[in-house]
Design a protein around this motif. Structure first.
Motif, short mmCIF file in Angstrom:
data_model
loop_
_atom_site.label_atom_id
_atom_site.label_comp_id
_atom_site.label_asym_id
_atom_site.label_seq_id
_atom_site.Cartn_x
_atom_site.Cartn_y
_atom_site.Cartn_z
N ILE A 143 -4.04 -3.97 5.63
CA ILE A 143 -2.68 -3.42 5.62
C ILE A 143 -1.99 -3.74 4.30
N LEU A 144 -2.06 -4.98 3.88
CA LEU A 144 -1.40 -5.37 2.63
C LEU A 144 -2.00 -4.62 1.45
N TYR A 145 -3.31 -4.49 1.42
CA TYR A 145 -3.97 -3.81 0.30
C TYR A 145 -3.59 -2.33 0.26
N ARG A 146 -3.64 -1.65 1.41
CA ARG A 146 -3.38 -0.21 1.43
C ARG A 146 -1.91 0.11 1.17
N VAL A 147 -1.01 -0.72 1.69
CA VAL A 147 0.41 -0.51 1.42
C VAL A 147 0.70 -0.75 -0.06
N ALA A 148 0.11 -1.79 -0.64
CA ALA A 148 0.31 -2.05 -2.07
C ALA A 148 -0.12 -0.85 -2.90
N LYS A 149 -1.27 -0.26 -2.57
CA LYS A 149 -1.75 0.91 -3.30
C LYS A 149 -0.84 2.12 -3.09
N ALA A 150 -0.43 2.34 -1.85
CA ALA A 150 0.39 3.52 -1.55
C ALA A 150 1.75 3.44 -2.21
N CYS A 151 2.31 2.24 -2.32
CA CYS A 151 3.69 2.08 -2.81
C CYS A 151 3.77 1.46 -4.20
N ASP A 152 2.62 1.34 -4.88
CA ASP A 152 2.61 0.79 -6.24
C ASP A 152 3.32 -0.56 -6.32
N ILE A 153 2.97 -1.47 -5.42
CA ILE A 153 3.52 -2.82 -5.42
C ILE A 153 2.36 -3.80 -5.56
N ASN A 154 2.57 -4.84 -6.32
CA ASN A 154 1.55 -5.87 -6.49
C ASN A 154 1.30 -6.55 -5.13
N PRO A 155 0.06 -6.57 -4.64
CA PRO A 155 -0.21 -7.25 -3.37
C PRO A 155 0.13 -8.75 -3.42
N GLN A 156 0.09 -9.33 -4.62
CA GLN A 156 0.50 -10.73 -4.75
C GLN A 156 1.98 -10.88 -4.40
N VAL A 204 5.63 -4.55 6.51
CA VAL A 204 5.09 -4.57 5.15
C VAL A 204 5.39 -3.26 4.44
N TYR A 205 5.15 -2.14 5.14
CA TYR A 205 5.39 -0.84 4.52
C TYR A 205 6.87 -0.66 4.18
N SER A 206 7.75 -1.00 5.10
CA SER A 206 9.18 -0.81 4.88
C SER A 206 9.68 -1.65 3.72
N SER A 207 9.17 -2.86 3.61
CA SER A 207 9.57 -3.72 2.50
C SER A 207 9.13 -3.14 1.17
N ALA A 208 7.85 -2.73 1.08
CA ALA A 208 7.35 -2.14 -0.16
C ALA A 208 8.11 -0.86 -0.49
N TRP A 209 8.34 -0.03 0.52
CA TRP A 209 9.10 1.21 0.33
C TRP A 209 10.48 0.90 -0.23
N ARG A 213 12.52 2.07 -3.54
CA ARG A 213 13.82 2.73 -3.41
C ARG A 213 14.83 2.14 -4.39
N TYR A 214 14.82 0.80 -4.52
CA TYR A 214 15.70 0.16 -5.50
C TYR A 214 15.43 0.69 -6.91
#
Length: 744
Positions: A143-156, A204-209, A213-214
């Motif tokens: 989940i963390l890996y795929r959300v990071a990829k989808a939302c361009d966020i560092n998984p770290q 996780v998704y909502s946070s990355a999203w 958004r910011y």
């Protein structure tokens, strides 16, 4: 796309400091309801009105290592490049990270470890912030890996947010009630959590999203990059706020998600509790990230090699590399990189895509040591800005089995599209240990590292050095049994048939008016009589002359000589170091040349009376001696200080320097002294001040000849915020002449 848009809106700068650690095993709060999609109408009005989130001021947490919060910069918590880099970890690396950080975690029938957690994620259509993601039954790591990829966020970043919010990474198994609000998303201070955001994937998704958004619409949120922001210390408004210039989008996003900064008590508390007005969310984010993944301002991937060596490889020719695990041997953390080559001049390389602009300054540094206790390793750090006509800076050192830092600063004068970080290996048959690499924009603290001289140790080469006259001849000599090098295996021989011939090197460097620069060199002669000459350090590229000189006389034993130059002009673009040969027909041996900026400013008395010095304790009579025909041997060409102790009370001169110190980092000071009459006893001391007082000291007896006094100090306690060099005069009535302090 999303990350690129964010990066185009804000420029990053160097974050000062790189020590940190994490905390927070308990929830820091049930907060942060900013995720109401779409952010329009009443919700947007609420956001702009400050109805964001609050944090319960509870730190919590055992820490993994010693902490120093002095590096926390409220205006630049993490760089955009790091925050929005989605390529740092794979799903398997994330799962391995779970197990490494909480190895004793065991799931039960009602509590589940992160490494064991499985959930059926939801499908999400593509939107302006994240690409499409298809739901499936998957692990927390997936989940963390795929959300990071989808939302361009560092998984770290997502891992650190999990730890900051709920202590997930190190807190043992958790119940389903905790997993469903893992990121604290949709959980405001003033109401219960919104059930529409329940679920680990959803959180996780909502946070990355939200972070995207910011970045997509920064004008719609309270905290914005590139301007001054009033940032509160606590949900209680009576605790006040301070103005913070937020320098990049990622930092602005952290404040929009957690709108509080740590106050002085929170920072002084390390990983503990401050006072009733303290909050910890953004402090803890910075501490965890730095402890686990390195400096969040770093543009390099895997700079500390803790997770992998991905991003690093061979540059020029081929190098071998392997990660080694040993907290006792690593410079920081538990891992370091071992590299070696069969071909001299091969390089370890990482290329960073980065668009730079004229006027920016980039700093590269790395810690290195020879893995052999008996064979030193010669290495060169080179930073090159590419794309268009390239620009570069370099530093060279020959290192032994102790960790040594190399650092270069590169002021760019035109636009570039990438930076190449090369560590050249000039020694074969031995491995080089590498750790804690850094590439960051901005200048930060004044550099302690060497300014990039070529062939500073003359190990097989004198490249970069030139002579001013055909009367001067030079040559490198290697492994002479009768005349060993001062370090390494080689040194430079120089001889002149005409007095005044010079061996010199020019270095391009952004010289600052008011700052002092020092060059030193090991010298001796193989002649039967002493060899006389002079060291000259001058600024170049300006309309006028700006220089300093130290005369020397050496015999058959290696001795270090130095010259300190304080720039008085603002138009200088480089430095030239000269060794003038005044004795004819004899050989001068040269080795181990060092050149660096001086942490202590204006220490040669050239720009003003005491310059960077102040009088300390006791009763001192001070006067100045100006060089010239009457006193041609005064170091630095122009002015020296004479100090006489007039009473029985302890008397001293002080040079204070504001600087955040790190435990284990060694500082060295050296100064030229001589007496004007009989012997004068004294001592040179470096103080570390702040959390406590500690020092290093070296006594001396000065006679009528210039001598170099050296001492060092290594901080042993965290929280030291300044250095002070102090020169004590112990002989009542004795007059001491001093010049050319070098603090590095």
């Amino acid at each position: 796309m999303r990350r690129r848009e964010a990066l185009s809106r804000a420029r990053t700068v160097l974050m000062k400091g790189d020590a940190a650690m994490g905390i927070d095993l308990r929830r820091e709060g049930r907060r942060r309801s900013i995720g109401r999609v779409p952010l329009v109408g009443a919700v947007l009005a609420a956001l702009l009105g400050g109805l964001l989130l609050a944090v319960v001021p509870t730190p919590a947490a055992p820490s993994a290592q010693a902490v120093d919060n002095s590096g926390f910069d409220p205006g630049f918590i993490i760089s955009d490049d790091v925050f929005f880099d989605d390529s740092t970890m794979s799903a398997s690396a994330i799962k391995a990270f779970f197990k490494a950080k909480d190895p004793s975690c065991r799931s039960t029938s009602s509590l589940t470890c992160l490494s064991d957690y499985v959930e059926t994620s939801r499908s999400r259509a593509a939107n302006s912030n994240c690409s499409a993601i298809t739901g499936k039954k998957e692990s927390a790591a997936s989940i963390l890996y795929r959300v990071a990829k989808a939302c361009d966020i560092n998984p770290q970043v997502l891992l650190v947010l999990l730890q900051k919010e709920q202590g997930f990474i190190t807190g043992g198994p958790r119940s389903s009630l905790i997993y469903r609000k893992a990121m604290g998303y949709g959980c405001p201070d003033t109401a219960s959590c919104d059930a529409k955001y329940y679920g680990f994937f959803n959180q996780v998704y909502s946070s990355a999203w939200q972070y995207q958004r910011y970045a997509e619409a920064p004008q719609n949120f309270n905290h914005q990059a590139g301007r001054n922001n009033a940032v509160r210390f606590h949900p209680n408004a009576s605790c006040g706020s301070s103005t913070v210039y937020i320098r990049n989008q990622a930092t602005a996003g952290l404040y929009n998600y957690t709108p509080y900064q740590p106050n002085a008590a929170a920072l002084a508390a390390g990983s503990g509790t401050g006072n009733s007005c303290s909050s910890y969310g953004n402090r803890n984010f910075w501490r965890f990230f730095t402890s686990w993944f390195g400096n969040p301002a770093n543009l390099l991937k895997n700079a500390g090699f803790e997770a992998s060596s991905s991003g690093w490889g061979s540059g020029v020719k081929t190098v071998g590399l392997a990660r080694k695990k040993s907290s006792a041997s690593a410079e920081s953390g538990a891992w370091y990189l071992s590299t070696s080559t069969a071909k001299k001049g091969s390089s370890l390389r990482q290329t960073v895509k980065r668009t730079s602009r004229a006027g920016e300054v980039y700093t590269a540094s790395v810690w290195v040591k020879s893995r052999s206790s008996s064979t030193p390793f010669r290495t060169v750090l080179k930073l090159t800005a590419t794309g268009g006509r390239s620009e570069s800076a370099r530093a060279e050192a020959t290192v032994g089995p102790e960790w040594t830092q190399l650092q270069v600063s590169l002021p760019v004068t035109r636009t570039h599209t990438a930076f190449v970080f090369d560590l050249y290996e000039m020694t074969t048959g031995v491995s080089l240990a590498v750790d804690s690499a850094l590439l960051a924009e901005g200048e930060g603290e004044p550099s302690r590292a060497a300014i990039g001289l070529k062939s500073a140790g003359f190990e097989g080469s004198q490249s970069g050095w030139s002579t001013t006259s055909s009367a001067v001849t030079t040559g490198v000599r290697t492994k002479l049994a009768e005349w060993p090098a001062s370090q390494g295996s080689s040194f430079l021989l120089a001889k002149t048939t005409k007095a005044g011939g010079t061996v010199q090197q020019d270095v391009a460097y952004p010289v600052e008016a008011g700052r002092s620069y020092t060059a030193s060199i090991m010298l001796r002669t193989s002649g039967s009589a002493p060899f006389a000459g002079a060291l000259v350090l001058r600024g170049t590229g300006g309309a006028g002359v700006d220089s300093a000189r130290t005369d020397f006389e050496v015999d058959g034993e290696w001795s270090r000589q130095q010259v300190t130059f304080t720039a008085t002009r603002s138009d200088l673009r480089g430095l030239r170091f000269e060794v003038r040969l005044n004795t004819t027909g004899a050989y001068l041996h040269m080795d181990d040349v060092r050149l660096s900026s001086n942490l202590a400013a204006d220490t040669g008395f050239e720009r003003s009376a005491l310059g960077g010095w102040t009088t300390g304790s006791g009763d001192l009579a001070l006067r100045y001696r100006v060089g010239g025909a009457t006193h041609p041997d005064i170091p630095d060409d122009e002015v020296s200080l004479l100090a006489k102790r007039r009473s029985d009370s302890v008397a001293s001169l002080r040079a204070p320097v504001d600087r955040k110190l790190s435990v284990g980092e060694t500082y060295d000071a050296s100064i030229l002294v001589r007496s004007t009459g009989g012997d004068v006893n004294g001592s040179l001391r470096i103080w570390g001040l702040g959390a406590s007082s500690e020092h290093g000291s070296q006594g001396f007896t000065a006679d009528g000849d210039w001598q170099l006094v050296e001492t060092s100090y290594t901080p042993t306690v965290a929280g030291q915020t300044s250095l002070r060099v102090e020169l004590y005069l112990n002989t009542v009535g004795g007059e001491l002449e001093v010049d050319g302090l070098w603090l590095r």
